[in-house]
Design a protein around this motif. Structure first.
Motif: not given
Length: 316
Positions: A75-96
């Motif tokens: 469960e802790a890993l799952l929550r951290e994974n969703f945090a990583s998915n949230g960061i990925a949104l901004f990483e996508m925008a940074m890349a673009w």
């Protein structure tokens, strides 16, 4: 495939809401990197609570792949994974949208000589990657220093498709987008000595796949990696990227090319790839895209582990 070209049709009112959302995202992504990481974690928390279907898919995947973990650890890993998915949104925008120099300061690249060596020999490269949440920014950072063609599937929304392609192509105008189903173009690129990004870690169905273990679970695994290497006379070079702690940026690693690959045995090659996938994920499981239905295709007589998707009502 030609480069992305803006069309006046993309100004149609049906795209206005998307343009507004992208405009807001562009403004937000001008913030300092450390703040974007924090905002991304907050977005990931909302995703965890409101994307119930994807959350359950990820939870099932973690149960299948890490049965030795306790429920609390998963469960802790799952929550951290969703945090990583949230960061990925901004990483996508940074890349673009970030200036290239600002983006480049975040990259720590190791093993680039493996790509240079292949280029010096005029040999194509299958850059074998994985679907980590850092996929978009990792490709952008690598694309600034070496030409890598990308596998591409057109997005259904024409405006988003333009923004996505333009954002990816700006880092290296010599790079090409290759349709995922266009095998002939891919072979031509490989035989001409170009490198192509390719990820064999998802479930693409029973066709052209074999069942080999992934974390001990039989997984439909494509044999295309072997086929591309054989027909394209190309090296298979593994590539991974990782988001470093403490806003330090990203570690990009180009690993040595696989030796004696392909072996002529598709089953053995697929197993070898899955073993590499396991090792790579195990180093940073919180950064992998667990929300995909990796085990949706099952051997005959074995039930799918995921609930059936709710059918979307067609618009009239």
């Amino acid at each position: 495939m030609d480069h992305a070209v803006f069309s006046r049709t993309l100004l149609h009112p049906r795209y206005w809401l998307l343009w507004l959302g992208l405009g807001v995202l562009w403004l937000v992504v001008q913030l300092p990197y450390s703040l974007l990481l924090g905002l991304g974690r907050l977005v990931g928390k909302f995703m965890y609570y409101f994307m119930a279907e994807r959350r359950e898919v990820a939870r099932i995947n973690l149960e299948l792949c890490f049965p030795h973990m306790s429920q609390q650890e998963r469960e802790a890993l799952l929550r951290e994974n969703f945090a990583s998915n949230g960061i990925a949104l901004f990483e996508m925008a940074m890349a673009w949208w970030w200036p290239k120099r600002r983006l480049a300061r975040l990259a720590k690249i190791e093993g680039i000589e493996h790509l240079h060596n292949a280029a010096a020999k005029g040999q194509g490269v299958v850059l074998m990657s994985l679907h980590f949440t850092t996929l978009e920014i990792g490709a952008a950072l690598l694309g600034q220093v070496v030409t890598i063609d990308g596998m591409y599937r057109e997005h259904r929304n024409a405006a988003f498709d333009f923004v996505q392609r333009h954002g990816r192509e700006r880092h290296n105008r010599d790079a090409k987008a290759v349709e995922r189903e266009d095998v002939r173009s891919m072979m031509r690129s490989l035989r001409s000595g170009r490198a192509i990004w390719y990820a064999p870690d998802q479930d693409y169905g029973r066709k052209a796949s074999v069942f080999v273990p992934l974390f001990g679970v039989p997984a439909a695994t494509v044999t295309a990696t072997s086929t591309f290497a054989r027909l394209g006379k190309a090296q298979v070079v593994p590539f991974t990227q990782s988001r470093l702690p403490g806003a330090q940026g990203y570690q990009l690693t180009i690993h040595p090319p696989l030796q004696d690959f392909p072996s002529g045995d598709d089953m053995a090659d697929a197993l070898r790839i899955n073993q590499w996938v396991e090792q790579s994920i195990a180093q940073q499981p919180e950064q992998y895209m667990w929300v995909h239905r990796r085990f949706k295709t099952r051997p005959e007589g074995v039930a799918r582990p995921y609930a059936k998707r709710a059918r979307r009502r067609s618009r009239r």
